[in-house]
Design a protein around this motif. Structure first.
Motif, PDB file in Angstrom:
ATOM      1  N   VAL A  81      20.193  10.363  -4.893  1.00 18.36           N
ATOM      2  CA  VAL A  81      18.771   9.725  -4.936  1.00 18.36           C
ATOM      3  C   VAL A  81      17.942  10.476  -5.679  1.00 18.36           C
ATOM      4  O   VAL A  81      18.195  11.582  -6.172  1.00 18.36           O
ATOM      5  N   SER A  82      16.758  10.227  -5.976  1.00 19.38           N
ATOM      6  CA  SER A  82      15.728  10.870  -6.762  1.00 19.38           C
ATOM      7  C   SER A  82      15.210  12.154  -6.314  1.00 19.38           C
ATOM      8  O   SER A  82      14.973  13.191  -6.943  1.00 19.38           O
ATOM      9  N   HIS A  83      14.738  12.178  -4.868  1.00 16.22           N
ATOM     10  CA  HIS A  83      14.362  13.629  -4.582  1.00 16.22           C
ATOM     11  C   HIS A  83      12.937  13.781  -4.894  1.00 16.22           C
ATOM     12  O   HIS A  83      12.470  15.067  -4.970  1.00 16.22           O
ATOM     13  N   PHE A  84      12.395  13.058  -5.551  1.00 19.27           N
ATOM     14  CA  PHE A  84      10.864  13.237  -6.037  1.00 19.27           C
ATOM     15  C   PHE A  84      10.045  13.420  -4.951  1.00 19.27           C
ATOM     16  O   PHE A  84       9.710  12.546  -4.166  1.00 19.27           O
TER      17      PHE A  84
ATOM     18  N   GLY B 127      21.857  14.075  -6.677  1.00 16.03           N
ATOM     19  CA  GLY B 127      20.591  13.381  -6.936  1.00 16.03           C
ATOM     20  C   GLY B 127      20.062  13.934  -8.202  1.00 16.03           C
ATOM     21  O   GLY B 127      20.647  14.694  -8.806  1.00 16.03           O
ATOM     22  N   LEU B 128      19.112  13.390  -8.644  1.00 18.38           N
ATOM     23  CA  LEU B 128      18.315  13.554  -9.844  1.00 18.38           C
ATOM     24  C   LEU B 128      18.186  15.004  -9.852  1.00 18.38           C
ATOM     25  O   LEU B 128      17.316  15.669  -8.867  1.00 18.38           O
ATOM     26  N   GLY B 129      18.239  15.894 -11.086  1.00 15.50           N
ATOM     27  CA  GLY B 129      18.261  17.339 -11.038  1.00 15.50           C
ATOM     28  C   GLY B 129      19.634  17.985 -10.885  1.00 15.50           C
ATOM     29  O   GLY B 129      19.521  18.978 -11.415  1.00 15.50           O
ATOM     30  N   GLY B 130      20.404  17.260  -9.995  1.00 10.05           N
ATOM     31  CA  GLY B 130      21.712  18.022  -9.932  1.00 10.05           C
ATOM     32  C   GLY B 130      21.571  19.650  -9.310  1.00 10.05           C
ATOM     33  O   GLY B 130      20.834  19.809  -8.496  1.00 10.05           O
ATOM     34  N   GLY B 131      22.366  20.386  -9.980  1.00  5.31           N
ATOM     35  CA  GLY B 131      22.200  21.849  -9.527  1.00  5.31           C
ATOM     36  C   GLY B 131      20.925  22.518  -9.832  1.00  5.31           C
ATOM     37  O   GLY B 131      20.691  23.397  -8.930  1.00  5.31           O
ATOM     38  N   SER B 132      20.239  21.962 -10.524  1.00  7.70           N
ATOM     39  CA  SER B 132      18.749  22.549 -10.829  1.00  7.70           C
ATOM     40  C   SER B 132      17.736  22.543  -9.526  1.00  7.70           C
ATOM     41  O   SER B 132      16.862  23.101  -9.181  1.00  7.70           O
TER      42      SER B 132
ATOM     43  N   THR C  74      19.465   5.190  -9.390  1.00  9.71           N
ATOM     44  CA  THR C  74      20.137   6.150  -8.454  1.00  9.71           C
ATOM     45  C   THR C  74      21.034   5.292  -7.442  1.00  9.71           C
ATOM     46  O   THR C  74      20.990   4.038  -7.727  1.00  9.71           O
ATOM     47  N   ARG C  75      21.623   5.925  -6.729  1.00  9.79           N
ATOM     48  CA  ARG C  75      22.574   5.643  -5.783  1.00  9.79           C
ATOM     49  C   ARG C  75      23.665   4.501  -6.567  1.00  9.79           C
ATOM     50  O   ARG C  75      24.362   3.656  -6.074  1.00  9.79           O
ATOM     51  N   ALA C  76      24.095   5.166  -7.704  1.00  9.28           N
ATOM     52  CA  ALA C  76      25.115   4.371  -8.623  1.00  9.28           C
ATOM     53  C   ALA C  76      26.357   5.261  -8.772  1.00  9.28           C
ATOM     54  O   ALA C  76      26.328   6.276  -9.417  1.00  9.28           O
TER      55      ALA C  76
END
Length: 611
Positions: free
Chosen positions: A49-52, A106-111, A251-253
């Motif tokens: 997911v985005s986690h924004f 999620g968006l951003g991954g390891g960062s 996301t969720r893809a």
């Protein structure tokens, strides 16, 4: 910001110039950079997911609540590691000799989930990549590309001015998307360790990002000092790009495979098959499919696309498109000795994961920083990178022993591995090239009793000689691949860790560190002989989640998966552009390196298409 993300109907059965798989560091970077050109259409697919706006992501020390949580963490797991003797405590509380590999989901991954270190490799490490047959992948090009990702900001105030924030204006970027800075809250133990190191001939560096790493320094971090929040690839690269009509982020893809067709002797990626809300979809790519799914998932997706070792794919019933045995091979990972832990003197008000929650410590920090709404959080910043030559008199002995081992198994070495080993041994002989890292870790990984200031001094091996693999083990793409890191398969890795642990004990036995520590809790006074320490190291090691190599950048006959333009051998338009392409792991934390790889990949892609 969720409303700015794509719906599945915006992507499914639609055509884009570029389809980017994976919304981690490299995926966010590449999707954002490509979509800067309004004439280029880009789709980005991310399984999470985005986690924004999620505080567990935005607050620097929120990673402690993300790990093992499947909403944030892929929770990969290795096979049983026979060469180590530790019983790793699993999330369920049971012992196991396998290792959990946390990776950002999620968006951003390891960062979004890492320890925030922003470190760049040693110059010779990147030049070694070029020496393996990869023209153009040298320090100069990498350095300029890597700086383009970052924007350095000074920190107004910190809780330990003695621990100097040293850097060179020429070695940091000043206008990139990712805000970096020196963390304002440190434990206070870092400066004492620096002084202890100086007493043993280790210099404090004035520039930790310029390609010369041998020494000790305060690391920069992916923290925006204006907000106190973590800088992620999603917030820095992707969020400002979401209003672009030529960029769709879904996301969720969950990506199953790359859809391909044959064109003579070549394979063309025509699209990507993914699952969303339980249904399968396809998105079409008119120019390229770019894999940015990381060291674990990029080779896994290639294999499900029929690109990999025939001996792996055929038993699983996966039709072979390209027989490329190097896919998933050459896995390397940093291994760290986790149990060199000290109890510190309470009188010095050290700030650790235990003491930062105490009301009096919170009050002291708020009085120092002011009530500006910026969260008070702790990050690791004390790093030391050292050549083995500086800390051990056994270097030539270890090299000679390993060279004999290479000769004994020469006929069994994978293509290109002898060349890699030669580069590694060359750096091991160099008195100016660091081989190990020691981290000041103010997070108690062995909690017991009431809160006390506990600090770890944790050494890790920077360029392991052991090699492993990652391969599909099922015809179901949602089944995690087999992760076989082969930790300590090569005895030299254990001996380097042993020498590192001996050095830490030597440095802390007297002088500045001993003056402020109560006792070495672990290993402790019961471990006295070298053999006892060797066995203790074997039973107390961990991954540092810095794996690379499974889609190696190298000539095909030398074990390569991608060429110097990052195209997968045998394909016309499938690239891999993430940490998996790095054929030799470097000594540093890998976040900034991954941004550098992505920025260099953008230069190549734009050059290929003239965009």
């Amino acid at each position: 910001m969720e409303e700015k993300l794509a719906k599945v109907d915006d992507v499914s059965q639609k055509s884009f110039d570029f389809v980017v798989v994976g919304g981690g560091v490299s995926g966010c970077t590449i999707a954002s950079r490509l979509s800067e050109n309004p004439n280029v259409s880009v789709a980005l697919l991310e399984a999470g997911v985005s986690h924004f706006g999620d505080p567990l992501v935005s607050v620097p020390d929120g990673w402690m609540q993300q790990v093992f949580n499947p909403e944030y963490d892929w929770v990969f797991r290795t096979t049983t590691q026979d060469k180590v003797t530790n019983s790793v405590t699993t999330p369920s509380g049971g012992p196991d000799k396998s290792f959990y590999w946390s990776r950002g989901k999620g968006l951003g991954g390891g960062s979004s989930i890492n320890f925030l270190f922003w470190t760049r490799p040693q110059r010779e490490e990147i030049d070694a990549v070029e020496a393996l047959g990869n023209a153009g992948w040298n320090w100069e090009r990498f350095f300029e590309a890597a700086k383009r990702a970052e924007s350095f900001h000074s920190t107004a105030v910190n809780n330990d001015p003695k621990f100097l924030e040293l850097y060179s204006e020429k070695s940091v970027g000043h206008s990139g998307p990712v805000p970096i800075s020196f963390c304002k809250t440190v434990s206070g133990a870092e400066w004492y360790f620096q002084k202890a190191l100086e007493a043993h001939g280790v210099k404090t560096l004035e520039d930790g990002l310029g390609g010369s790493l041998s020494g000790t320094f305060k690391s920069t971090a992916n923290i925006d000092p204006r907000t106190g929040m973590r800088s992620t690839a999603a917030t820095s690269y992707l969020l400002p790009a979401l209003d672009r009509p030529n960029l769709k982020v879904l996301t969720r893809a969950y990506v199953n495979r790359i859809v391909t067709k044959r064109d003579g002797d070549d394979t063309i990626g025509t699209g990507v098959e993914f699952e969303h809300d339980g249904r399968e979809h396809i998105v079409h790519a008119t120019k390229e499919v770019i894999l940015c799914a990381g060291t674990v998932k990029s080779p896994h997706i290639l294999e499900f696309s029929g690109i990999g070792n025939r001996k792996v794919l055929e038993p699983l019933g996966i039709p072979v498109q390209i027989d490329l045995p190097s896919v998933g091979e050459n896995l390397q990972d940093h291994l760290i000795f986790t149990s060199c832990v000290f109890e510190m003197n309470n009188d010095h008000r050290f700030v650790t994961s235990e003491t930062i929650t105490l009301p009096e410590v919170q009050a002291q920090l708020r009085a120092l920083y002011g009530e500006n709404g910026i969260p008070i959080s702790l990050a690791c910043t004390g790093v030391t990178f050292l050549p083995l030559q500086l800390i051990s008199d056994r270097v030539e002995e270890l090299i000679e022993s390993f060279e004999k081992r290479i000769q004994q198994k020469l006929v069994d070495l994978r293509p290109g591995l002898k060349d890699q080993y030669e580069q590694q041994l060359k750096m091991l002989r160099d008195k100016d090239v660091p081989d190990i890292e020691i981290v000041v870790f103010p997070v108690n990984v062995h909690p017991q009793g009431p809160p006390k200031p506990h600090v770890g001094l944790l050494p890790s091996i920077g360029r392991p000689f052991s090699r492993g693999s990652i391969h599909a083990n099922s015809n179901d793409p949602k089944v995690q691949p087999t992760i076989e890191p082969n930790y300590l398969e090569e005895e030299i890795d254990l001996e380097i860790l042993l020498e590192s642990a001996k050095f830490v004990r030597k440095v802390t036995a007297d002088g500045p560190w001993k003056d402020v520590s109560v006792a070495e809790l672990i290993p402790g006074s019961s471990i006295t002989t070298e053999e006892e320490l060797r066995e203790f190291v074997k039973s107390n090691v961990s991954t540092t989640w810095h794996s690379s190599g499974t889609c190696s950048l190298a000539p095909k006959d030398k074990g390569g998966v991608v060429d110097t333009h990052l195209k997968v051998y045998g394909t016309k338009n499938i690239r891999v552009a993430d940490l998996s392409i790095l054929p030799l792991l470097t000594v540093v934390h890998t976040q900034a390196t991954t941004y550098g790889i992505a920025e260099q990949a953008i230069d190549i892609i734009k050059g290929d298409y003239g965009i």
